[in-house]
Design a protein around this motif. Structure first.
Motif, PDB file in Angstrom:
ATOM      1  N   ASN A 199       0.805  -1.213   0.000  1.00  0.00           N
ATOM      2  CA  ASN A 199       0.000   0.000   0.000  1.00  0.00           C
ATOM      3  C   ASN A 199       0.842   1.268   0.000  1.00  0.00           C
ATOM      4  O   ASN A 199       0.329   2.363   0.200  1.00  0.00           O
ATOM      5  N   ALA A 200       2.148   1.117  -0.208  1.00  0.00           N
ATOM      6  CA  ALA A 200       3.036   2.276  -0.078  1.00  0.00           C
ATOM      7  C   ALA A 200       3.058   3.172  -1.304  1.00  0.00           C
ATOM      8  O   ALA A 200       3.575   4.252  -1.268  1.00  0.00           O
ATOM      9  N   GLY A 201       2.518   2.728  -2.426  1.00  0.00           N
ATOM     10  CA  GLY A 201       2.433   3.582  -3.608  1.00  0.00           C
ATOM     11  C   GLY A 201       3.792   3.880  -4.195  1.00  0.00           C
ATOM     12  O   GLY A 201       4.594   3.009  -4.410  1.00  0.00           O
ATOM     13  N   PHE A 202       4.061   5.165  -4.409  1.00  0.00           N
ATOM     14  CA  PHE A 202       5.282   5.543  -5.110  1.00  0.00           C
ATOM     15  C   PHE A 202       6.479   5.608  -4.193  1.00  0.00           C
ATOM     16  O   PHE A 202       7.585   5.779  -4.632  1.00  0.00           O
ATOM     17  N   GLY A 203       6.292   5.544  -2.888  1.00  0.00           N
ATOM     18  CA  GLY A 203       7.391   5.790  -1.976  1.00  0.00           C
ATOM     19  C   GLY A 203       8.512   4.818  -2.099  1.00  0.00           C
ATOM     20  O   GLY A 203       9.660   5.135  -1.863  1.00  0.00           O
ATOM     21  N   GLY A 204       8.231   3.560  -2.452  1.00  0.00           N
ATOM     22  CA  GLY A 204       9.321   2.624  -2.543  1.00  0.00           C
ATOM     23  C   GLY A 204       8.897   1.318  -3.122  1.00  0.00           C
ATOM     24  O   GLY A 204       9.631   0.360  -3.122  1.00  0.00           O
ATOM     25  N   GLY A 205       7.664   1.273  -3.643  1.00  0.00           N
ATOM     26  CA  GLY A 205       7.244   0.079  -4.347  1.00  0.00           C
ATOM     27  C   GLY A 205       6.940  -1.050  -3.431  1.00  0.00           C
ATOM     28  O   GLY A 205       7.803  -1.758  -2.959  1.00  0.00           O
ATOM     29  N   GLY A 206       5.675  -1.288  -3.147  1.00  0.00           N
ATOM     30  CA  GLY A 206       5.287  -2.365  -2.262  1.00  0.00           C
ATOM     31  C   GLY A 206       5.085  -3.652  -3.007  1.00  0.00           C
ATOM     32  O   GLY A 206       5.656  -3.941  -4.022  1.00  0.00           O
TER      33      GLY A 206
ATOM     34  N   ASP B  16       2.295   5.796 -16.070  1.00  0.00           N
ATOM     35  CA  ASP B  16       1.988   7.182 -15.712  1.00  0.00           C
ATOM     36  C   ASP B  16       2.950   7.628 -14.612  1.00  0.00           C
ATOM     37  O   ASP B  16       2.879   7.136 -13.487  1.00  0.00           O
ATOM     38  N   ILE B  17       3.840   8.547 -14.953  1.00  0.00           N
ATOM     39  CA  ILE B  17       4.812   9.057 -13.987  1.00  0.00           C
ATOM     40  C   ILE B  17       4.272  10.368 -13.427  1.00  0.00           C
ATOM     41  O   ILE B  17       4.071  11.329 -14.183  1.00  0.00           O
ATOM     42  N   PRO B  18       4.006  10.454 -12.139  1.00  0.00           N
ATOM     43  CA  PRO B  18       3.391  11.651 -11.568  1.00  0.00           C
ATOM     44  C   PRO B  18       4.375  12.799 -11.416  1.00  0.00           C
ATOM     45  O   PRO B  18       5.592  12.596 -11.357  1.00  0.00           O
ATOM     46  N   ALA B  19       3.856  14.019 -11.347  1.00  0.00           N
ATOM     47  CA  ALA B  19       4.685  15.200 -11.124  1.00  0.00           C
ATOM     48  C   ALA B  19       5.350  15.114  -9.753  1.00  0.00           C
ATOM     49  O   ALA B  19       4.712  14.725  -8.764  1.00  0.00           O
ATOM     50  N   GLY B  20       6.627  15.446  -9.711  1.00  0.00           N
ATOM     51  CA  GLY B  20       7.342  15.489  -8.433  1.00  0.00           C
ATOM     52  C   GLY B  20       8.263  14.327  -8.171  1.00  0.00           C
ATOM     53  O   GLY B  20       8.935  14.297  -7.131  1.00  0.00           O
ATOM     54  N   VAL B  21       8.327  13.333  -9.079  1.00  0.00           N
ATOM     55  CA  VAL B  21       9.244  12.215  -8.842  1.00  0.00           C
ATOM     56  C   VAL B  21      10.682  12.716  -8.873  1.00  0.00           C
ATOM     57  O   VAL B  21      10.981  13.760  -9.450  1.00  0.00           O
ATOM     58  N   ASP B  22      11.570  11.951  -8.259  1.00  0.00           N
ATOM     59  CA  ASP B  22      12.981  12.325  -8.219  1.00  0.00           C
ATOM     60  C   ASP B  22      13.814  11.072  -8.429  1.00  0.00           C
ATOM     61  O   ASP B  22      13.277   9.965  -8.610  1.00  0.00           O
ATOM     62  N   ASN B  23      15.118  11.218  -8.393  1.00  0.00           N
ATOM     63  CA  ASN B  23      15.983  10.052  -8.508  1.00  0.00           C
ATOM     64  C   ASN B  23      15.629   9.008  -7.466  1.00  0.00           C
ATOM     65  O   ASN B  23      15.418   9.323  -6.293  1.00  0.00           O
ATOM     66  N   ASP B  24      15.545   7.741  -7.913  1.00  0.00           N
ATOM     67  CA  ASP B  24      15.252   6.584  -7.062  1.00  0.00           C
ATOM     68  C   ASP B  24      13.800   6.513  -6.616  1.00  0.00           C
ATOM     69  O   ASP B  24      13.465   5.672  -5.770  1.00  0.00           O
ATOM     70  N   SER B  25      12.913   7.360  -7.146  1.00  0.00           N
ATOM     71  CA  SER B  25      11.487   7.150  -6.911  1.00  0.00           C
ATOM     72  C   SER B  25      11.103   5.822  -7.551  1.00  0.00           C
ATOM     73  O   SER B  25      11.633   5.447  -8.602  1.00  0.00           O
ATOM     74  N   VAL B  26      10.183   5.099  -6.919  1.00  0.00           N
ATOM     75  CA  VAL B  26       9.775   3.786  -7.421  1.00  0.00           C
ATOM     76  C   VAL B  26       8.269   3.771  -7.657  1.00  0.00           C
ATOM     77  O   VAL B  26       7.496   4.108  -6.769  1.00  0.00           O
ATOM     78  N   ILE B  27       7.864   3.402  -8.846  1.00  0.00           N
ATOM     79  CA  ILE B  27       6.448   3.293  -9.192  1.00  0.00           C
ATOM     80  C   ILE B  27       6.113   1.815  -9.297  1.00  0.00           C
ATOM     81  O   ILE B  27       6.746   1.073 -10.048  1.00  0.00           O
TER      82      ILE B  27
END
Length: 384
Positions: free
Chosen positions: A78-85, A231-242
């Motif tokens: 359920n962590a979403g984009f934070g680190g890929g669950g 779909d890559i959301p606005a605000g991602v940065d290096n090492d963001s995980v989708i």
């Protein structure tokens, strides 16, 4: 609900532990809390679940990397984009064989779910996959839709993933009678235990294909290039995980497909530096602009804006333009743009220009240079 303990703490090891140290610690804890040695002990059963979950993450390089960077959020479905669950649940992608690998099938089965029950023939989640992609600075700031290609296993279209030729089906394995394992009893220093080895005829599924599919040779899956829209959301940065549910490899025995984790790399910008949601830019200014003040034209990610600097602006002064940064990935907040002005000293002066500058310098007294005046007075006090 109690807060989850750190997985390294669960296994009693340090964060820098090697693969062998992780496996050794797991063996010890699993034997200590195994249900066959703690019949009816609910506390031991819970610890056994906890040990299994910790090992399922720390023994997998990709999952371990996400856990080390994002903590429990990195392996939380359920962590979403934070680190890929998507790592919870039934320990997909091969965890069912851990006991067979470590104990040679000891404790009557070698494959357990979180509750410690045997699940050799149960559904197995497919392998999770990872894809690294690189996007531009602007794409990271504003979001973008990308199509990516990935070479992976997919369900065979000829047999719909069953592995059986049309008109044929799976039958009970004659060697293990559908158990998926061949059992034997052995004496050990811990007492008498039932051991089990994966059936080599059915691979532990309990079933064999009567007539294998001509396209996949009975495996139920084939490898192919697949195009996936992300779909890559606005605000991602290096090492963001989708995380993209179900875009990993096919499961077994009716299990869910694995998940796909898209890891983002962002190209640097020619002008801007990023710090979380804030942007920084350095703008050179002349002596005239610094001394007399001026209206600067400042670039932002969307447009150019004007900003008036006051007379007497000092080198490396920083001004803030509120709301001109990058949108936060998890909220509607937008960062700021910080503008640092750097005084550029002129070079390649002709003789006339040098005379004018010298004349200007001679016309100024110490009252025009507050910092220099303070420094001179301090020097006098030090060397009286």
């Amino acid at each position: 609900m109690a807060e989850k303990r750190d997985f390294y703490e669960v296994l009693g090891i340090s964060k820098g532990a090697s693969d062998d140290e992780i496996k050794k610690a797991y063996r010890k804890k699993a034997m200590e809390f195994h249900p066959d040695r703690n019949t009816g002990d609910k506390a031991a059963e819970e610890k056994f679940k906890e040990v299994n979950e910790a090992y399922s993450v720390l023994s997998d390089p990709q999952k371990k990397d996400k856990y080390d960077r994002f903590g429990h959020a990195g392996v939380d479905p359920n962590a979403g984009f934070g680190g890929g669950g998507g790592f919870g649940g039934g320990f997909g992608g091969g965890f069912e064989d851990i006991f067979g690998d470590l104990f040679g099938g000891m404790f009557g089965g070698g494959s357990y779910n979180q509750a410690g029950s045997r699940r050799r023939n149960g559904p197995r989640k497919g392998q999770d996959l990872q894809k690294n992609i690189t996007i531009s600075f602007d794409e990271a700031a504003f979001g973008v839709k990308k199509k990516i290609e990935i070479y992976k296993y997919v369900a065979c279209e000829s047999c719909n993933g069953s592995g059986a030729e049309s008109g044929s089906s799976k039958i009970t394995c004659p060697k293990c009678n559908g158990l998926g394992e061949v059992r034997a009893t052995q004496k050990t220093p811990f007492g008498q235990f039932t051991t089990a080895q994966t059936c080599d005829k059915c691979g532990g599924t309990g079933q064999v294909v009567e007539k294998p599919c001509h396209n996949c040779n009975g495996t139920g899956k084939v490898r192919k290039n697949v195009t996936i829209s992300v779909d890559i959301p606005a605000g991602v940065d290096n090492d963001s995980v989708i995380s993209i549910k179900g875009q990993g490899e096919p499961g077994s025995n009716g299990g869910l497909n694995g998940d796909l984790y898209v890891v983002i790399s962002v190209l640097p910008h020619k002008l801007f530096k990023r710090k979380d949601t804030d942007l920084w830019i350095e703008i050179p200014i002349t002596f005239n602009q610094a001394a007399l003040g001026d209206e600067l034209i400042v670039p932002t990610l969307k447009e150019k804006v004007s900003y008036k600097i006051p007379p007497g602006t000092q080198p490396e002064t920083v001004f803030r333009l509120k709301g001109k940064g990058i949108k936060s990935l998890r909220s509607s907040k937008v960062g700021d743009l910080y503008v640092k002005v750097n005084l550029e000293v002129p070079t390649k002066l002709n003789s006339e220009q040098k005379k004018l500058i010298k004349k200007l310098g001679n016309s100024l007294n110490q009252e025009s240079y507050v910092k220099k005046k303070g420094f001179t007075e301090t020097m006098k006090e030090l060397f009286k």
